[in-house]
Design a protein around this motif. Structure first.
Motif, PDB file in Angstrom:
ATOM      1  N   LYS A 333      36.143 -20.202  28.515  1.00 17.42           N
ATOM      2  CA  LYS A 333      35.217 -19.465  27.660  1.00 17.42           C
ATOM      3  C   LYS A 333      35.894 -19.057  26.350  1.00 17.42           C
ATOM      4  CE  LYS A 333      32.516 -16.547  29.644  1.00 17.42           C
ATOM      5  NZ  LYS A 333      31.979 -15.343  30.349  1.00 17.42           N
ATOM      6  N   LYS A 334      37.143 -18.611  26.439  1.00 14.85           N
ATOM      7  CA  LYS A 334      37.848 -18.127  25.253  1.00 14.85           C
ATOM      8  C   LYS A 334      38.090 -19.237  24.235  1.00 14.85           C
ATOM      9  CE  LYS A 334      42.135 -15.780  23.861  1.00 14.85           C
ATOM     10  NZ  LYS A 334      43.384 -15.114  24.343  1.00 14.85           N
ATOM     11  N   TYR A 335      38.494 -20.402  24.721  1.00 13.37           N
ATOM     12  CA  TYR A 335      38.878 -21.483  23.813  1.00 13.37           C
ATOM     13  C   TYR A 335      37.823 -22.583  23.688  1.00 13.37           C
ATOM     14  CZ  TYR A 335      43.508 -19.368  24.212  1.00 13.37           C
ATOM     15  OH  TYR A 335      44.574 -18.492  24.192  1.00 13.37           O
ATOM     16  N   GLY A 336      36.704 -22.460  24.385  1.00 16.41           N
ATOM     17  CA  GLY A 336      35.680 -23.485  24.320  1.00 16.41           C
ATOM     18  C   GLY A 336      36.061 -24.747  25.080  1.00 16.41           C
ATOM     19  N   PHE A 337      36.919 -24.606  26.102  1.00 17.28           N
ATOM     20  CA  PHE A 337      37.329 -25.752  26.913  1.00 17.28           C
ATOM     21  C   PHE A 337      36.317 -26.015  28.020  1.00 17.28           C
ATOM     22  CE2 PHE A 337      42.077 -24.571  26.118  1.00 17.28           C
ATOM     23  CZ  PHE A 337      42.005 -25.144  24.864  1.00 17.28           C
ATOM     24  N   THR A 338      36.476 -27.194  28.653  1.00 21.10           N
ATOM     25  CA  THR A 338      35.755 -27.503  29.906  1.00 21.10           C
ATOM     26  C   THR A 338      36.775 -28.134  30.857  1.00 21.10           C
ATOM     27  OG1 THR A 338      35.076 -29.642  28.974  1.00 21.10           O
ATOM     28  CG2 THR A 338      33.499 -27.798  28.815  1.00 21.10           C
ATOM     29  N   LYS A 339      37.859 -27.434  31.072  1.00 24.21           N
ATOM     30  CA  LYS A 339      38.966 -27.984  31.847  1.00 24.21           C
ATOM     31  C   LYS A 339      38.945 -27.498  33.289  1.00 24.21           C
ATOM     32  CE  LYS A 339      41.919 -28.625  27.799  1.00 24.21           C
ATOM     33  NZ  LYS A 339      43.255 -28.475  27.188  1.00 24.21           N
ATOM     34  N   HIS A 340      39.558 -28.309  34.165  1.00 26.41           N
ATOM     35  CA  HIS A 340      39.621 -27.999  35.588  1.00 26.41           C
ATOM     36  C   HIS A 340      41.017 -28.303  36.098  1.00 26.41           C
ATOM     37  CE1 HIS A 340      35.209 -27.721  35.650  1.00 26.41           C
ATOM     38  NE2 HIS A 340      35.222 -28.797  34.881  1.00 26.41           N
ATOM     39  N   LEU A 341      41.424 -27.600  37.161  1.00 24.45           N
ATOM     40  CA  LEU A 341      42.723 -27.827  37.768  1.00 24.45           C
ATOM     41  C   LEU A 341      42.556 -28.618  39.066  1.00 24.45           C
ATOM     42  CD1 LEU A 341      44.537 -24.375  37.340  1.00 24.45           C
ATOM     43  CD2 LEU A 341      44.198 -26.211  35.683  1.00 24.45           C
ATOM     44  N   MET A 342      43.408 -29.613  39.257  1.00 22.36           N
ATOM     45  CA  MET A 342      43.365 -30.414  40.481  1.00 22.36           C
ATOM     46  C   MET A 342      43.819 -29.586  41.681  1.00 22.36           C
ATOM     47  SD  MET A 342      42.341 -33.544  39.897  1.00 22.36           S
ATOM     48  CE  MET A 342      43.104 -34.624  41.123  1.00 22.36           C
ATOM     49  N   PRO A 343      43.288 -29.875  42.883  1.00 22.82           N
ATOM     50  CA  PRO A 343      43.717 -29.149  44.090  1.00 22.82           C
ATOM     51  C   PRO A 343      45.227 -29.190  44.298  1.00 22.82           C
ATOM     52  CG  PRO A 343      41.752 -30.437  44.541  1.00 22.82           C
ATOM     53  CD  PRO A 343      42.193 -30.824  43.171  1.00 22.82           C
ATOM     54  N   ALA A 344      45.863 -30.322  43.968  1.00 25.99           N
ATOM     55  CA  ALA A 344      47.314 -30.420  44.136  1.00 25.99           C
ATOM     56  C   ALA A 344      48.040 -29.410  43.254  1.00 25.99           C
ATOM     57  CB  ALA A 344      47.790 -31.835  43.805  1.00 25.99           C
ATOM     58  N   LEU A 345      47.492 -29.150  42.063  1.00 25.12           N
ATOM     59  CA  LEU A 345      48.093 -28.162  41.179  1.00 25.12           C
ATOM     60  C   LEU A 345      47.933 -26.753  41.753  1.00 25.12           C
ATOM     61  CD1 LEU A 345      49.389 -27.139  38.627  1.00 25.12           C
ATOM     62  CD2 LEU A 345      47.228 -27.487  37.416  1.00 25.12           C
ATOM     63  N   ILE A 346      46.774 -26.473  42.313  1.00 25.62           N
ATOM     64  CA  ILE A 346      46.561 -25.163  42.949  1.00 25.62           C
ATOM     65  C   ILE A 346      47.566 -24.960  44.081  1.00 25.62           C
ATOM     66  CG2 ILE A 346      44.936 -23.686  44.179  1.00 25.62           C
ATOM     67  CD1 ILE A 346      44.090 -24.142  41.346  1.00 25.62           C
ATOM     68  N   ARG A 347      47.792 -26.015  44.874  1.00 25.84           N
ATOM     69  CA  ARG A 347      48.756 -25.895  45.985  1.00 25.84           C
ATOM     70  C   ARG A 347      50.166 -25.661  45.454  1.00 25.84           C
ATOM     71  NH1 ARG A 347      45.447 -30.099  48.065  1.00 25.84           N
ATOM     72  NH2 ARG A 347      46.914 -31.705  47.345  1.00 25.84           N
ATOM     73  N   ALA A 348      50.494 -26.302  44.324  1.00 24.37           N
ATOM     74  CA  ALA A 348      51.814 -26.091  43.727  1.00 24.37           C
ATOM     75  C   ALA A 348      51.967 -24.641  43.259  1.00 24.37           C
ATOM     76  CB  ALA A 348      52.026 -27.049  42.555  1.00 24.37           C
ATOM     77  N   LEU A 349      50.915 -24.076  42.701  1.00 27.31           N
ATOM     78  CA  LEU A 349      50.956 -22.682  42.265  1.00 27.31           C
ATOM     79  C   LEU A 349      51.149 -21.747  43.462  1.00 27.31           C
ATOM     80  CD1 LEU A 349      48.038 -22.640  39.637  1.00 27.31           C
ATOM     81  CD2 LEU A 349      50.484 -22.863  39.200  1.00 27.31           C
ATOM     82  N   GLU A 350      50.568 -22.119  44.591  1.00 25.97           N
ATOM     83  CA  GLU A 350      50.692 -21.279  45.777  1.00 25.97           C
ATOM     84  C   GLU A 350      52.101 -21.316  46.377  1.00 25.97           C
ATOM     85  OE1 GLU A 350      46.166 -21.306  47.604  1.00 25.97           O
ATOM     86  OE2 GLU A 350      47.531 -22.940  48.129  1.00 25.97           O
ATOM     87  N   GLN A 351      52.876 -22.320  46.009  1.00 29.52           N
ATOM     88  CA  GLN A 351      54.235 -22.449  46.528  1.00 29.52           C
ATOM     89  C   GLN A 351      55.252 -21.663  45.699  1.00 29.52           C
ATOM     90  OE1 GLN A 351      55.157 -24.042  49.435  1.00 29.52           O
ATOM     91  NE2 GLN A 351      52.921 -24.102  49.664  1.00 29.52           N
ATOM     92  N   TRP A 352      54.886 -21.252  44.500  1.00 30.04           N
ATOM     93  CA  TRP A 352      55.833 -20.547  43.636  1.00 30.04           C
ATOM     94  C   TRP A 352      55.855 -19.061  43.978  1.00 30.04           C
ATOM     95  CZ3 TRP A 352      60.006 -21.062  41.213  1.00 30.04           C
ATOM     96  CH2 TRP A 352      60.384 -20.274  40.136  1.00 30.04           C
ATOM     97  N   SER A 353      56.983 -18.386  43.742  1.00 25.05           N
ATOM     98  CA  SER A 353      57.136 -16.992  44.174  1.00 25.05           C
ATOM     99  C   SER A 353      56.595 -15.983  43.163  1.00 25.05           C
ATOM    100  CB  SER A 353      58.617 -16.679  44.412  1.00 25.05           C
ATOM    101  OG  SER A 353      59.354 -16.810  43.218  1.00 25.05           O
TER     102      SER A 353
END
Length: 469
Positions: A333-353
């Motif tokens: 909304k802020k930048y006028g994007f229509t971007k999405h994150l892949m499930p694999a990226l979400i899982r990688a974020l969940e692995q970081w401390s």
């Protein structure tokens, strides 16, 4: 004459009848909504939201429905503008709702105005804080993990009473959001919420902010004096962030306010009564500070009535995915994007401390979305290990699950601080800025871990101290 005044008013003005149909709109309203006057005068506020600026709600609609004054924030989806709006009911001789005048301001323009008057630090700043603080909608708190769900249940319980609350938690874990949540569900929700960062100003300026001063107290001060934030927050809530950084002298004055409800401006002998609820927050161990004589014991026991420990993000992994989705929507909304994150990226974020907690996650999501040229962002966009810092999952230090929790965290913190300071060439001020820590907090952490910043003339260190490397 009234029309001239309205057209030159800073912001926008409009009036609707009891059905929401526009009776008057100023030029400022047309500019804010992006709709011409002739069109607006043929519409209602309901039509405008659905067909033109695409907002989900408006303060005037809430006033039409409740017949009460409403002050709130809205986003105009069509333009992305953040708007602050105040609507008030006007009743006719028969006691029925007749008109709803609304005053609106573009928040970006408000902040620009605030900057222009910052040298004077007059009532404009307090007005802005008041208008921000009285929004009844609490800051968004993602709570899908069991720990956060239970914590919010306890926060609801705490909000119902008027006792002092202290929030413990790491930097970036969301302590101010919890404070707003408690305020929004308390009997003081209609009153002002004022945040004060006790580490952001030198003690003398912080004292001026908190208690105000009389005319002529300071050379260069406001000629009429200034009201303090405690007086301004009467009947509302004061949030004292980083309370552990407050000087002992100010701690004594804060204790008096808590015990007596009395405030005295600098340079004045007149005592003002103020009724405020205090919510404090810290990332430090206040009990240890009391033992070290760095924090007043009497103030500690006054503050430590109700305690909430906000867990770090690494202890509520179930919240990472929904938080990430929320931030994606926010930056789209802020930048006028229509971007999405892949499930694999979400899982990688969940692995970081996430040593920087929710603040670090937000910044990381923003960086990935801004840097990526693709609408679909995959796991390769996440650089989870900043240069010079060992991953807590691959470090060669002793296996964390074989150590007590605090000892394992100290090992990681030592590596993190060493690498961050080294990456800044030993410049502690720069390192503190990158880590979003107050400089004095960084000094204490280094001292606690037995680390010492490199000196410009040699690497001598005292007994028991290790050089940063």
């Amino acid at each position: 004459m009234l029309k001239i005044l309205a057209e030159h008013y800073f912001g926008s003005m409009l009036v609707t009848d009891d059905r929401g149909r526009f009776l008057y709109v100023s030029d400022g309203t047309c500019r804010l909504l992006g709709v011409d006057r002739e069109t607006l005068l043929q519409l209602s506020i309901y039509d405008t939201l659905k067909g033109y600026c695409f907002a989900t709600s408006a303060s005037s609609i809430k006033t039409l429905e409740t017949k009460q004054e409403c002050l709130s924030n809205h986003t105009l989806t069509a333009s992305g503008r953040q708007v602050l709006a105040l609507s008030r009911p006007h009743f006719g001789p028969d006691g029925e709702l007749q008109y709803v005048p609304t005053y609106s301001w573009d928040e970006e323009e408000l902040y620009t105005l605030l900057e222009k008057f910052d040298q004077e630090r007059d009532n404009v700043r307090n007005v802005i804080r008041f208008m921000q603080g009285t929004d009844k909608t609490p800051s968004m708190i993602i709570a899908e993990s069991d720990a956060m769900v239970k914590l919010l249940e306890y926060a609801d319980h705490v909000a119902a009473v008027d006792s002092t609350v202290i929030l413990y938690g790491e930097s970036g874990s969301g302590k101010e959001m919890f404070a707003k949540y408690i305020h929004a569900r308390s009997d003081r929700a209609d009153q002002v919420f004022i945040p004060i960062n006790c580490a952001s100003l030198p003690p003398s300026l912080l004292e001026e902010e908190m208690f105000g001063y009389e005319r002529g107290t300071f050379t260069g001060g406001s000629k009429d004096g200034r009201i303090g934030l405690f007086e301004f927050a009467d009947k509302g809530t004061i949030f004292l962030d980083e309370i552990g950084e407050m000087s002992l002298e100010l701690q004594a004055k804060l204790l008096r306010i808590i015990e007596t409800g009395e405030v005295k401006r600098l340079g004045s002998n007149r005592i003002q009564k103020c009724d405020v609820r205090i919510i404090a927050a810290t990332n430090r161990n206040l009990r240890e500070m009391v033992e070290e004589k760095a924090f007043r014991a009497d103030l500690y026991y006054r503050l430590n009535v109700l305690t909430i420990h906000v867990p770090p993000l690494r202890e509520r992994v179930a919240d990472i995915a929904p938080l990430t989705r929320y931030f994606v929507q926010l930056f789209n909304k802020k930048y006028g994007f229509t971007k999405h994150l892949m499930p694999a990226l979400i899982r990688a974020l969940e692995q970081w401390s996430w040593p920087g907690n929710v603040r670090e996650l937000r910044n990381t999501v923003e960086r990935m979305m801004v840097e990526s040229r693709d609408s679909i962002i995959d796991a390769a966009a996440f650089r989870e290990i900043p240069p010079g810092i060992s991953s807590p999952k691959t470090s060669e230090c002793p296996v964390p699950d074989l150590l007590p929790y605090q000892q394992a965290m100290n090992i990681y913190e030592r590596e993190y601080l060493s690498a961050m300071v080294a990456s800044c060439g030993g410049d502690l001020r720069k390192a503190a800025g990158k880590m979003e820590l107050h400089l004095s907090t960084l000094y204490r952490k280094l001292e606690k871990l037995g680390l010492k910043p490199p000196r410009t003339s040699g690497n001598c260190q005292g007994p028991g101290e290790e050089p940063l490397h």
